[in-house]
Every structure is written in C-alpha cells, then in structure tokens.
Design a protein around this motif. Sequence first.
Motif, PDB file in Angstrom:
ATOM      1  N   THR A 148     -63.149  47.131  38.436  1.00 42.44           N
ATOM      2  CA  THR A 148     -63.386  45.690  38.218  1.00 42.44           C
ATOM      3  C   THR A 148     -62.551  45.169  37.063  1.00 42.44           C
ATOM      4  OG1 THR A 148     -65.157  46.168  36.697  1.00 42.44           O
ATOM      5  CG2 THR A 148     -65.774  45.839  39.016  1.00 42.44           C
ATOM      6  N   GLY A 149     -62.104  46.076  36.215  1.00 45.69           N
ATOM      7  CA  GLY A 149     -61.341  45.665  35.032  1.00 45.69           C
ATOM      8  C   GLY A 149     -62.228  45.102  33.942  1.00 45.69           C
ATOM      9  N   LEU A 182     -63.572  48.189  29.935  1.00 41.23           N
ATOM     10  CA  LEU A 182     -63.097  48.260  28.541  1.00 41.23           C
ATOM     11  C   LEU A 182     -63.376  46.977  27.765  1.00 41.23           C
ATOM     12  CD1 LEU A 182     -59.726  50.230  28.694  1.00 41.23           C
ATOM     13  CD2 LEU A 182     -61.931  50.971  27.849  1.00 41.23           C
ATOM     14  N   ASP A 197     -58.244  62.420  26.326  1.00 43.67           N
ATOM     15  CA  ASP A 197     -58.056  63.108  27.608  1.00 43.67           C
ATOM     16  C   ASP A 197     -56.604  63.527  27.776  1.00 43.67           C
ATOM     17  OD1 ASP A 197     -56.398  61.105  29.070  1.00 43.67           O
ATOM     18  OD2 ASP A 197     -58.181  59.835  28.828  1.00 43.67           O
ATOM     19  N   ALA A 257     -58.396  59.202  34.993  1.00 40.50           N
ATOM     20  CA  ALA A 257     -56.990  59.411  34.595  1.00 40.50           C
ATOM     21  C   ALA A 257     -56.558  60.858  34.793  1.00 40.50           C
ATOM     22  CB  ALA A 257     -56.800  59.001  33.125  1.00 40.50           C
ATOM     23  N   THR A 314     -57.106  45.562  35.519  1.00 36.62           N
ATOM     24  CA  THR A 314     -57.256  46.914  36.083  1.00 36.62           C
ATOM     25  C   THR A 314     -55.969  47.334  36.778  1.00 36.62           C
ATOM     26  OG1 THR A 314     -58.545  48.286  37.584  1.00 36.62           O
ATOM     27  CG2 THR A 314     -58.264  45.994  38.245  1.00 36.62           C
ATOM     28  N   THR A 315     -55.735  48.610  36.791  1.00 32.13           N
ATOM     29  CA  THR A 315     -54.582  49.131  37.542  1.00 32.13           C
ATOM     30  C   THR A 315     -55.091  49.890  38.769  1.00 32.13           C
ATOM     31  OG1 THR A 315     -54.580  51.110  36.189  1.00 32.13           O
ATOM     32  CG2 THR A 315     -53.057  49.354  35.517  1.00 32.13           C
ATOM     33  N   LYS A 316     -56.401  49.868  38.891  1.00 28.79           N
ATOM     34  CA  LYS A 316     -56.978  50.633  40.003  1.00 28.79           C
ATOM     35  C   LYS A 316     -56.945  49.806  41.293  1.00 28.79           C
ATOM     36  CE  LYS A 316     -59.733  53.205  36.772  1.00 28.79           C
ATOM     37  NZ  LYS A 316     -60.973  53.270  36.050  1.00 28.79           N
ATOM     38  N   ASN A 331     -63.451  56.694  32.678  1.00 30.03           N
ATOM     39  CA  ASN A 331     -62.023  56.319  32.748  1.00 30.03           C
ATOM     40  C   ASN A 331     -61.137  57.546  32.534  1.00 30.03           C
ATOM     41  OD1 ASN A 331     -62.336  53.668  33.292  1.00 30.03           O
ATOM     42  ND2 ASN A 331     -61.939  52.929  31.206  1.00 30.03           N
TER      43      ASN A 331
HETATM   44  P1  ADP Z   1     -61.325  49.624  35.350  1.00 34.97           P
HETATM   45  O1  ADP Z   1     -61.659  51.000  34.959  1.00 34.97           O
HETATM   46  O2  ADP Z   1     -62.334  48.992  36.219  1.00 34.97           O
HETATM   47  O3  ADP Z   1     -59.942  49.427  35.839  1.00 34.97           O
HETATM   48  P2  ADP Z   1     -61.364  49.185  32.586  1.00 34.97           P
HETATM   49  O4  ADP Z   1     -61.464  47.959  31.746  1.00 34.97           O
HETATM   50  O5  ADP Z   1     -62.330  50.242  32.293  1.00 34.97           O
HETATM   51  O6  ADP Z   1     -61.401  48.739  34.018  1.00 34.97           O
HETATM   52  O7  ADP Z   1     -59.917  49.789  32.411  1.00 34.97           O
HETATM   53  C1  ADP Z   1     -58.790  48.949  32.453  1.00 34.97           C
HETATM   54  C2  ADP Z   1     -57.542  49.745  32.735  1.00 34.97           C
HETATM   55  O8  ADP Z   1     -57.212  50.555  31.637  1.00 34.97           O
HETATM   56  C3  ADP Z   1     -57.663  50.749  33.861  1.00 34.97           C
HETATM   57  O9  ADP Z   1     -57.417  50.139  35.079  1.00 34.97           O
HETATM   58  C4  ADP Z   1     -56.569  51.768  33.519  1.00 34.97           C
HETATM   59  O10 ADP Z   1     -55.316  51.305  33.961  1.00 34.97           O
HETATM   60  C5  ADP Z   1     -56.571  51.737  32.036  1.00 34.97           C
HETATM   61  N1  ADP Z   1     -57.292  52.892  31.467  1.00 34.97           N
HETATM   62  C6  ADP Z   1     -58.521  52.887  30.914  1.00 34.97           C
HETATM   63  N2  ADP Z   1     -58.831  54.103  30.451  1.00 34.97           N
HETATM   64  C7  ADP Z   1     -57.782  54.924  30.720  1.00 34.97           C
HETATM   65  C8  ADP Z   1     -57.483  56.311  30.500  1.00 34.97           C
HETATM   66  N3  ADP Z   1     -58.352  57.138  29.890  1.00 34.97           N
HETATM   67  N4  ADP Z   1     -56.299  56.795  30.929  1.00 34.97           N
HETATM   68  C9  ADP Z   1     -55.412  56.002  31.538  1.00 34.97           C
HETATM   69  N5  ADP Z   1     -55.624  54.666  31.763  1.00 34.97           N
HETATM   70  C10 ADP Z   1     -56.795  54.143  31.378  1.00 34.97           C
END
Ligand code: ADP
Length: 571
Positions: A520-521, A524, A493, A465, A512-514, A461
């Motif tokens: 997949t969200g 985390l 980071d 970022a 997720t913001t991706k 992640n």
């Molecule tokens: P995914 O990575 O599949 O989107 P995650 O649960 O790992 O799902 O992450 C959820 C969201 O948290 C990400 O879409 C992102 O927006 C945010 N995120 C996670 N880690 C970071 C990071 N190191 N820097 C910025 N945003 C992050």
Amino acid sequence: MIVRSRIVCIGIIAVLLTVLATLLAMLRAPDTRPAELLASLAEMKQIDALWSADVLSLELGLNPNYDSVAAPVGTLAERYRTIEKLADGDSSPTGDLPSSLAAYRSAMDAKIRIVERIKAQYSIISNSSRLLPIAAADLFAELEGGADRPPSNSPIADLLTRIVIDVASYIVTPNEQLQQVIDDQMAALREAAGRTSPEAAAKADTLLAHMAVILRQKQLGTKLIVDLTAVPTAQAIDRLQRDAQVLEADQNRYRSLLRDLVLVCSFLLVLAITWAAYLLRRHYKRLNQDNSALQQANEDAQSQLIQSSKLSAMGQMVAGITHEINTPLAYVKAVFCLIRDQMAEMQAGRTSVLGAVAELRPATADGLPDDQLGELNMLIDEGLHGLDEITNLIITMKNFSRLDKGRLEYIDIEEALDGAALIARSEVKYIADTVKDYGKIPKIHASSTQLKQVFLNLINNAAHAMADQPKRGKLTLRTRVETEDMIRIEIEDSGTGIPADVLPKIFDPFFTTKDVGKGTGMGLSICYRIIQTHGGTISARSQPGIGTTFTIILPHRAKTESEHRLEQAAA
Ligand code: ADP
C-alpha cells in the motif's frame, strides 16, 4: 585539552615576547659609563702630569706666575666629581672603583696641600728676592757714605757683590756646597759691616735676614718638590684606569650574554609560534569536522522536517477526504442494506405468492426465475463486501491522520522486538537467520502497541527485501544506549537494498515499489509518524545489493500528546 594547550602556548609566546623586547631594549641602550670613565681618566692623567710640570717649573723659577699652578686644581676636582658619578653604583665583581677613587682622592688632597705650601714658599722667596737688591743697595749706600753707587774697589763691596751673585745662583740651582760658601760669606759680611758702622751693621742684618729667608725657603722648596714627586696621583689614576677597563670588560661580557639570551629567546619564540600554528591547524581541522557533522545533522533535520510537514499535510488531506467519503459511503451502505432487506422481504412475498399461484395456475409459477434473484442477492453481498473494504481502508487512513499514542507505559524495547520477530516468524524463518544484538538498554516510556507495529512493519519489509535473494539472508535486531537519555534501535537486513534515488521517498505516504495489491505504501509513513509522535527519529541507510539498515532513536520518556502538539504549533 586543546583549549588548555592553546592558553599555555599563548602565555608562553607572550612571556617570550616580553623577555625579548626587554632584552632588545637593554641591548639598544648600551652602558657608556666605562668608555666615558676611561676618557675622563686619560684627560685627568694628562692634566695631572702638566700640573706637576708647572709646579716644577715654578720651583725652578721657569714659571714666573705662581697662580698658574693652582689652576688645574679646579679642573681636576671637576673631573673627579664626574668620575665619582660614573663610578657610582659600580657592582662589578672584578673591579673596585670606589676604593681606587678613595685612594686617588687622598693622593690628590696630599698633592694639593704640598702645592699650597710650594705656592706659599715661592711667594716668600719672590718677596725676599725682590727686597734683596734694595737691601743690598741700602748697604752700598751706607758703605759709600750716602752715595748711590756701589764701592766697586772696597773688599766689603766685593764681598757684597759676590754674596748677592751666589744667592741669585743658589735660587736657580741650590746645592749644599754653594750654601756653605754663602753661609761663610754671610758671616764675613756680618763681621765686616759690624766693623764699619752701627748703621751699616743694621743694613747688613736686614740684607742677611732676606738672604737667610731665601736660603731656608729654598731648602724647604727642595724638600716639597721631593714630597710632591712622591705623591702617587699618577699611580692612583693608573689604578682607576685598570678598574675602568675591568668595568668595560664586564660590560662587554654582559652585552655578549644579552646577545646570547636574545638568540635563545628568538629560537624559543620560533618553537612556540610553530607549536601555536600546529595547534591552530588542529583546531581548525576539528572545527571543520564539527562543521561537517553539524551540516549533516542540519540536512538530516531538514529532511525530517520536510518529511514531517509532508505527512502532516497528507494527514490533513486524508482526514478531509475520509470525512467527506464517510457520509456518502454510510449512505450507500445503508441503501445497499435496505435493498438487501427489501430483497429478502420480496423473496419471502414471492415465495408465498408463487405458492398461491401454483395452487391456482401451476403454469405461471415460473414468472421470476430463482437463480436470477439469487444472483441479485449475491451482487448485493459483493457490493456490501466492497463497501466494507472501502470502510476498512478509510479507517486505516483515518488512523494514519490521527495517530493516537495509545497507552503509554514503561516498556522493554528488547521484549517488544522479540514480540514483533515472533509474529513475523512465518515470513522470516525460510529466508533468513535472525541475530539479536541487544545492548541492555533501559526501559523507555512509550506505547508498546505502536512500537510493536513499527518493528513488525520493518521486519516484514526486511523479509520481503531478502525473499528473492540467492543466498540465505541475515536479519539483525540491534539495541544500544545512544546518549544519557536516548536509545538506538537498528533493524538491518541483507536484502536487495534501496537505490539512492528511491531512498528519499520511502517514508512518503503511498510510495511503494511493490506490485499492485502487494503493497500500500503506507507502512513506512505510519512508522515515521509513530516514531515522530514519540519524540524520536527514524532514518534508513542502504547499499543496493548489500542491504538496508533502519535506525530509530527514541527518548527514554515519550512526549505526551499535548507536548507534541505544542511543539508542532511552535515549529
Ligand atoms: P510497502 O511495503 O507497502 O511498499 P512501505 O511504506 O512499507 O510500503 O515501504 C515503501 C517502500 O520502501 C517499499 O515499497 C520498498 O521499495 C522500500 N523498502 C522498505 N523497506 C525496505 C527494505 N528493508 N529493503 C528494501 N526496500 C525497502
């Protein structure tokens, strides 16, 4: 430290208050002894002077009542006792009341003794003075031959008259010259009376005896008066007055010392109260700080709780859905497999039929084109592939809903971090430098596979970022000892950061913001669950444009699954 200072401060205030109250009580109840002593002594001095005057008047015959000279004795004795009581316990370093009192007492005793003698002497004189005219009349009568009237023309009568007058004036103003005259006259009278008759001589002796007594007592009286005036009662009273004044001065000094002490005590009390107020303020400030820290911890705990209940609900839902989907999926997959098998059989049958037909009627051999069958087979394979993907997704979701810890062992967290960083190397190396800031933490009891999965997820992640940042990024892996039985892991980071409104949602499943297909969200939320089942916590703090830090706190010894379940049931 603050508590000890507070106890000391309260102790000092209590002591100062007690001392101050005692001093004020002492000031409020002044010692009236010196003033009373001085008043009694002034009175005594006056009585003593009047007494001396009374005694002198008695001696001079101006006071006809000799009892009156004894009256002041009782009053003076009473005053003496009062003064003795007031002087009792005098420990004045400058005065000496007890010895002055003793001096007064002995002077007073001497004076009383002299006054008693004067009284006795006066009583004898007055007795003889009363009998003197009777004895003189008896002698006259004897000289006149029984007549009561004095023989005014005879020499002996003249002598008798003179001697009586002289004795009377001697009683009033005794002096040696007059005494000599009287002595001569008495001798002449004794002689003249002796010549007259034995009866006259006897009467003359009686008269002369009275006169002799008067003369002797009068001489004694003069001497007693001299003795009386020599008795130093007035001086003794003066000395007592001086001592009382010294006592009064001591008393005044003592009271002014008390006043000074009250001032000093009050000043110290004000200082102590100021100190107490300062300590109290400091204490409240610290309490406020503790309170805010507690509030923060409470808020964190609450959000963790909400997160965990969300995940738990989601887990149950996912478990239900996956279970429900699994059966029809297996059925559909079985059907697809069956169709594929039957298609293969059909194709084999068709090939042999086509061979036979081609031998009989070559023109009909093209009834079912080959490429159509091939397309059908391809579609079935595609369908089966899709079904496999759905199965994989369901397995992932199932894993999320039932995260078993895996094998628990004592693992080196720094090694696990290194391992995760190595796997993610291809993602990180072109976009960021990795800094390892390890604090030599002890090994902890946990699942190595699951923790590596967490670290890998966080590093991936972080890499995502930092990927689009204009500058080369920095990834920091940090470890520290948090408390005696907790460790802290930080993955920091310098990426895009997370906006404040997004931050509370990142641990939610499927958030997720991706872009679609890229995230997949679930990453985390799985991390959250893994750390939670280890009895730890995970949190994130972020500044958009600067970067994000994920913090994991883990116990030295992970809880067993049953312990964790019990805890959840209790919660
Ligand atoms: P995914 O990575 O599949 O989107 P995650 O649960 O790992 O799902 O992450 C959820 C969201 O948290 C990400 O879409 C992102 O927006 C945010 N995120 C996670 N880690 C970071 C990071 N190191 N820097 C910025 N945003 C992050």
